[in-house]
Design a protein around this motif. Structure first.
Motif, PDB file in Angstrom:
ATOM      1  N   VAL A 359     -83.106 -60.721 -31.824  1.00 42.23           N
ATOM      2  CA  VAL A 359     -82.982 -59.334 -32.108  1.00 42.23           C
ATOM      3  C   VAL A 359     -83.816 -58.782 -33.313  1.00 42.23           C
ATOM      4  O   VAL A 359     -84.213 -57.587 -33.138  1.00 42.23           O
ATOM      5  CB  VAL A 359     -81.209 -59.217 -32.259  1.00 42.23           C
ATOM      6  N   HIS A 360     -83.873 -59.467 -34.288  1.00 45.77           N
ATOM      7  CA  HIS A 360     -84.591 -58.956 -35.531  1.00 45.77           C
ATOM      8  C   HIS A 360     -86.244 -59.521 -35.396  1.00 45.77           C
ATOM      9  O   HIS A 360     -86.798 -58.961 -36.392  1.00 45.77           O
ATOM     10  CB  HIS A 360     -83.912 -59.604 -36.724  1.00 45.77           C
ATOM     11  N   LEU A 361     -86.633 -60.341 -34.432  1.00 49.01           N
ATOM     12  CA  LEU A 361     -87.978 -60.677 -34.678  1.00 49.01           C
ATOM     13  C   LEU A 361     -88.966 -59.669 -35.040  1.00 49.01           C
ATOM     14  O   LEU A 361     -89.893 -59.670 -35.899  1.00 49.01           O
ATOM     15  CB  LEU A 361     -88.332 -61.438 -33.347  1.00 49.01           C
ATOM     16  N   GLU A 362     -88.879 -58.420 -34.366  1.00 51.57           N
ATOM     17  CA  GLU A 362     -89.778 -57.397 -34.428  1.00 51.57           C
ATOM     18  C   GLU A 362     -89.916 -56.586 -35.701  1.00 51.57           C
ATOM     19  O   GLU A 362     -90.918 -56.330 -36.014  1.00 51.57           O
ATOM     20  CB  GLU A 362     -89.574 -56.438 -33.223  1.00 51.57           C
ATOM     21  N   THR A 363     -88.706 -56.698 -36.361  1.00 51.57           N
ATOM     22  CA  THR A 363     -88.600 -55.951 -37.645  1.00 51.57           C
ATOM     23  C   THR A 363     -88.637 -56.647 -38.715  1.00 51.57           C
ATOM     24  O   THR A 363     -89.167 -56.286 -39.859  1.00 51.57           O
ATOM     25  CB  THR A 363     -87.194 -55.443 -37.756  1.00 51.57           C
ATOM     26  N   ILE A 364     -88.736 -58.030 -38.593  1.00 53.19           N
ATOM     27  CA  ILE A 364     -89.040 -58.680 -39.959  1.00 53.19           C
ATOM     28  C   ILE A 364     -90.058 -59.613 -40.036  1.00 53.19           C
ATOM     29  O   ILE A 364     -90.673 -60.069 -41.139  1.00 53.19           O
ATOM     30  CB  ILE A 364     -87.729 -59.711 -40.147  1.00 53.19           C
ATOM     31  N   ALA A 365     -91.014 -59.883 -38.842  1.00 51.24           N
ATOM     32  CA  ALA A 365     -91.933 -60.775 -38.884  1.00 51.24           C
ATOM     33  C   ALA A 365     -92.959 -60.333 -37.936  1.00 51.24           C
ATOM     34  O   ALA A 365     -92.688 -59.247 -37.057  1.00 51.24           O
ATOM     35  CB  ALA A 365     -91.500 -62.019 -38.440  1.00 51.24           C
ATOM     36  N   SER A 413     -72.492 -57.760 -30.318  1.00 56.28           N
ATOM     37  CA  SER A 413     -72.433 -57.359 -28.975  1.00 56.28           C
ATOM     38  C   SER A 413     -73.822 -56.696 -28.524  1.00 56.28           C
ATOM     39  O   SER A 413     -74.210 -56.644 -27.660  1.00 56.28           O
ATOM     40  CB  SER A 413     -71.361 -56.275 -28.389  1.00 56.28           C
ATOM     41  N   THR A 414     -74.834 -56.644 -29.649  1.00 53.90           N
ATOM     42  CA  THR A 414     -76.279 -56.147 -29.063  1.00 53.90           C
ATOM     43  C   THR A 414     -76.874 -57.029 -28.075  1.00 53.90           C
ATOM     44  O   THR A 414     -76.812 -58.473 -28.406  1.00 53.90           O
ATOM     45  CB  THR A 414     -77.142 -56.212 -30.407  1.00 53.90           C
ATOM     46  N   PRO A 415     -77.387 -56.596 -27.031  1.00 53.09           N
ATOM     47  CA  PRO A 415     -78.051 -57.626 -26.052  1.00 53.09           C
ATOM     48  C   PRO A 415     -79.547 -58.040 -26.397  1.00 53.09           C
ATOM     49  O   PRO A 415     -79.999 -57.643 -27.606  1.00 53.09           O
ATOM     50  CB  PRO A 415     -78.280 -56.627 -24.795  1.00 53.09           C
ATOM     51  N   LEU A 416     -79.801 -59.049 -25.884  1.00 50.91           N
ATOM     52  CA  LEU A 416     -81.052 -59.619 -26.390  1.00 50.91           C
ATOM     53  C   LEU A 416     -82.247 -58.746 -25.968  1.00 50.91           C
ATOM     54  O   LEU A 416     -81.943 -58.043 -24.997  1.00 50.91           O
ATOM     55  CB  LEU A 416     -81.351 -61.012 -25.570  1.00 50.91           C
ATOM     56  N   PRO A 417     -83.260 -58.708 -26.545  1.00 49.82           N
ATOM     57  CA  PRO A 417     -84.401 -57.608 -26.258  1.00 49.82           C
ATOM     58  C   PRO A 417     -84.991 -58.156 -24.847  1.00 49.82           C
ATOM     59  O   PRO A 417     -84.957 -59.080 -24.174  1.00 49.82           O
ATOM     60  CB  PRO A 417     -85.535 -58.229 -27.144  1.00 49.82           C
ATOM     61  N   ALA A 418     -85.497 -57.087 -24.077  1.00 53.39           N
ATOM     62  CA  ALA A 418     -85.880 -57.068 -22.664  1.00 53.39           C
ATOM     63  C   ALA A 418     -86.985 -58.084 -22.753  1.00 53.39           C
ATOM     64  O   ALA A 418     -87.326 -58.960 -21.579  1.00 53.39           O
ATOM     65  CB  ALA A 418     -86.391 -55.899 -22.403  1.00 53.39           C
ATOM     66  N   TRP A 419     -87.807 -58.351 -23.679  1.00 52.94           N
ATOM     67  CA  TRP A 419     -88.917 -59.361 -23.694  1.00 52.94           C
ATOM     68  C   TRP A 419     -88.423 -60.745 -23.321  1.00 52.94           C
ATOM     69  O   TRP A 419     -89.379 -61.526 -23.062  1.00 52.94           O
ATOM     70  CB  TRP A 419     -89.894 -59.143 -24.719  1.00 52.94           C
TER      71      TRP A 419
END
Length: 810
Positions: A359-365, A413-419
């Motif tokens: 969920v956080h990959l795009e925002t932190i790294a 409850s946030t879904p996994l990213p589409a990628w």
């Protein structure tokens, strides 16, 4: 600015972290000025002076040589700001408050040189916010550099840019941090707590949340989440004890205050149990009471239900052990399917961490590689979260996480990213590929950073899915046995040197390894410029160059009838191999990292040159197994003492002063705490390079061998007249030993062994200044070793070491 010259560094803030950063800079031979506030009483530099004095007491030791505190200069902000102009790099390490840092920056900015780099060692404050008060011309030279504690021993450094930071500056800093200080550098985005603390803290909070959910005890959870998962043995709760409750609570607060919109933010609360213990005055290890408490020799653990400390002895169920022993693709499936609460707990924490990281990959790294490396290097995990997910079957695990999210079992409850489910990641079966690691921001697999350590060495840190050649298999094999591999780097202009690597446990030296060494020398002499002794395990923090002779192969010889002749034959082979290595017709270079003990140390002593990683622990430790060095180590010590005496024009009778330090090191089985200390103990020479980046060890060793060959290297002449200390030296050393024994510092058997060491190192019962040759000294070693090998107490020590891994002091 990629080639950045750092002549001197200023460290602002003499707290525990600032002082230790200063210490590690001194380890790397970088001059340092340590600043702090002026003291209210006494000398104005008292705060910095006290911090430097405290360095000597810290464990693990922040300095490679305790005496190097003398190279840290003290200063204060009132009298010494002009000294900042001497410094090319200024590292701010004061309290984690934006207003404090802003005040300091405004105070020091006018005193900095117009090329100085200013960095903040903050664990999570916004670097962009911190830089707002800086003059425009300084903003391009400002960034964040986050060391992990303790700075000497933790590999990770996070490098954080602001929108104004110069790209050249970042490249130059990364090279300095990786090459000079030996760090693994990850470039983090300017988000709260950056990468490692963000993911690592969440992982620990998730463990605590699932602990409560499944009703497990603290010590059981630590048993489950430590070495069994490839994490440090301190696991979860014990790690918080080590970090300190106050420090960890602050990290959680930083996340809570700065991430209100994070879908996982409800978890960013200080755990109720931690709050309860804080209210009772517990701070963790720093005041002796945390989740654990040591009472005498007994370790107790806090029981939340009983509200008291109880015996700590709960271990994982055997079923879980069997599951964790299965392959990566089976483990998560079995954990998820099991009804056992411990198995369900483990599946839950794996799932939670995978969910959060995705969920956080795009925002932190910048990419998935940076997340995995940050967790491996900063938290000591053997694999990062994305690696474990990918190794376990990317698409299947993703589907399981999706099902748990829909069933309301997850922490968010946030879904996994589409990628995760479609596109390149799904097609490739994960985020790491030979082409690079996934970057959601770019929408592609991004190759690893070409700056600093990442691009220079033959080997670099490898992640699951990258398909790099394994160091133990890379290259063209010339000869391979069960004990050694003899190979060359097949790349053009790199295939002129032979490399020999051991295949034994801890790279111990067996008769088969000795045979392999001789074969490697013969191959090198025939067709190559030199020979490198290098171990693939040197790429690991806990690796070893060689832990010494293979004791298991020696034990049957000790116990056999007529064992003396068998033992002596084994010694002759060992000694002859060391001599063959010393007088080889090509330069032999030992590339040392980690343990170099006993026979491993003797192997290094007989090499033409040594290249040592800073974290090299060398020593002749045979006293611990009831024996003495007998592969020529004592002979080399005697020879070096004679050479030093000759260089200083001392008389032959004065050899004792040149032998004394080395004798004490061997008699007391002292091991160096660093390569610098190994140099002070005469196991390394001043001409032996000490490096900080273990990934460069092989490359530097190869350069040294080529340089020696190009300079027309020839083996040394065999000395025909070595002056020895003789009876006078033996008497002096035995007197010292008797005093130790009478004082209770060594046992009677220690006295016997060390007396034999004294006789061998002094050349036997001859007159002081007598001239002997190497074979005379080698015979003395063999004779003493054989006698000790037949001694019952020595045999007890040897068997005790083999059974427990610890020395027996009988």
């Amino acid at each position: 600015m990629t080639h950045l010259i750092i002549r001197k560094v200023a460290v602002l803030g003499a707290g525990v972290m600032g002082a230790q950063i200063a210490a590690h800079l001194v380890n790397a031979r970088v001059p340092v000025i340590l600043f702090d506030l002026p003291a209210q009483e006494g000398p104005k530099n008292a705060i910095a002076q006290q911090a430097i004095a405290h360095l000597k007491k810290l464990k693990p030791a922040p300095l490679g040589l305790v005496g190097d505190t003398q190279f840290i200069e003290c200063a204060n902000y009132e009298d010494d700001l002009e000294r900042l102009k001497e410094c090319d790099l200024v590292i701010e390490v004061i309290a984690e408050r934006v207003d404090y840092k802003h005040d300091l920056y405004q105070k020091i900015a006018p005193a900095l040189s117009n090329t100085a780099i200013l960095v903040s060692n903050t664990s999570g404050l916004s670097i962009t916010e911190l830089g707002k008060v800086l003059p425009a011309e300084l903003k391009a030279r400002f960034c964040g550099v986050h060391f992990f504690n303790p700075p000497r021993h933790m590999h990770l450094v996070e490098l954080i840019a602001t929108p104004d930071t110069s790209a050249d500056l970042l490249n130059g800093l990364e090279t300095f941090l990786s090459n000079t200080l030996g760090k693994g550098v990850v470039r983090a985005k300017d988000t709260p707590t950056f990468i490692a603390n963000r993911v690592g803290t969440f992982a620990m909070l998730a463990v605590m949340a699932e602990t409560e959910k499944f009703g497990l005890s603290i010590d059981l959870v630590d048993d489950l989440t430590g070495k069994r998962l490839g994490h440090p043995k301190s696991a979860t709760y014990r790690t918080v004890d080590i970090v300190g409750f106050d420090t960890w609570s602050y990290v959680i607060k930083t996340m809570r205050d700065n991430l209100p919109d994070d879908p996982f933010s409800p978890l960013y609360q200080t755990p109720a149990l931690l709050t309860k213990l804080l209210d009772q005055g517990a701070l963790g290890q720093k005041n002796g009471a945390g989740f654990y408490k040591k009472e005498g020799k007994t370790v107790t653990v806090f029981d939340a239900k009983l509200n008291e400390y109880v015996a700590s002895d709960t271990k994982a169920d055997a079923l879980v052990d069997r599951i964790l022993a299965r392959s990566s693709t089976e483990r998560l499936k079995l954990l998820r399917e099991s009804t056992h609460p411990q198995a369900q707990f483990l599946w839950s924490i794996f799932r939670d961490i995978f969910h959060y990281a995705a969920v956080h990959l795009e925002t932190i790294a910048n990419n998935a590689r940076d997340v995995d490396l940050a967790i491996r290097w900063g938290f000591g995990w053997s694999e990062g979260p994305f690696e474990t997910w990918q190794a376990s079957g990317w698409q299947q695990v993703a589907q399981w996480i999706k099902e748990d999210i829909e069933a309301g079992k997850t922490l968010c409850s946030t879904p996994l990213p589409a990628w995760v489910f479609s596109g390149p990641v799904a097609d490739q079966g994960g985020v790491h590929t030979p082409a690079g690691s996934w970057s959601p921001m770019v929408g592609a697999f991004v190759a690893h950073n070409k700056t600093g350590e990442q691009d220079k060495p033959l080997f670099r840190t490898s992640l699951v899915g990258e398909q790099q050649s394994h160091p133990a298999e890379y290259g063209k094999t010339l000869l391979e046995t069960n004990a050694v591999r003899i190979w060359v780097d097949p790349r053009r202009a790199e295939d002129d040197l032979v490399i020999v690597s051991f295949k034994t446990k801890l790279n111990t030296i067996s008769p088969e390894v000795l045979d392999g060494l001789v074969q490697a020398i013969e191959i090198a002499e025939k067709d190559y410029k030199g020979l490198i002794i290098w171990q693939p395990s040197s790429l690991q923090a806990d690796g070893a160059f060689s832990a010494g002779a293979d004791l298991k192969s020696l034990l049957p010889k000790f116990m056999a009838g007529g064992g003396a002749s068998l033992v002596e034959a084994a010694l002759v082979q060992f000694q002859h191999t060391m001599q063959r290595l010393k007088y080889a017709q090509v330069p032999v270079v030992s590339a040392i990292a980690g343990l170099a003990l006993g026979g491993g140390c003797e192997l290094a002593l007989h090499s033409a040159k040594r290249v040592a990683h800073f974290e090299s622990y060398m020593g002749l430790v045979e006293v611990g197994v009831g024996l003495l060095p007998s592969a020529g180590g004592l002979k080399e010590i005697a020879l070096r003492a004679a050479q030093m005496a000759q260089c200083t024009s001392k008389k032959r009778g004065d050899l004792i002063e040149f032998l004394q330090g080395s004798f004490q090191n061997v008699a007391l089985a002292k091991v160096s705490g660093s390569a610098l200390e190994a140099r002070s103990m005469n196991y390394l020479k001043e001409t032996d390079p000490i490096i900080f980046n273990r990934y460069e060890l092989l490359e530097i060793a190869k350069r040294e061998a080529r340089t020696m060959a190009a300079a027309g290297w020839r083996p040394p002449f065999r000395p025909t007249g070595i002056p020895v200390a003789g009876k006078a030296g033996i008497a002096a050393f035995k007197s010292y030993l008797v005093n130790l024994c009478e004082g209770g510092f060594i046992s009677q058997h220690d006295l016997l062994i060390s007396s034999a060491i004294a006789e061998a190192i002094c050349g036997g019962a001859v007159e002081a200044g007598s001239l002997v040759d190497e074979e005379w000294l080698l015979k003395l070693e063999r004779k003493a070793f054989v006698e000790l090998a037949g001694n019952r107490k020595s045999q007890e020590r040897l068997m005790g070491m083999l059974q427990t891994g610890k020395p027996v002091r009988n």
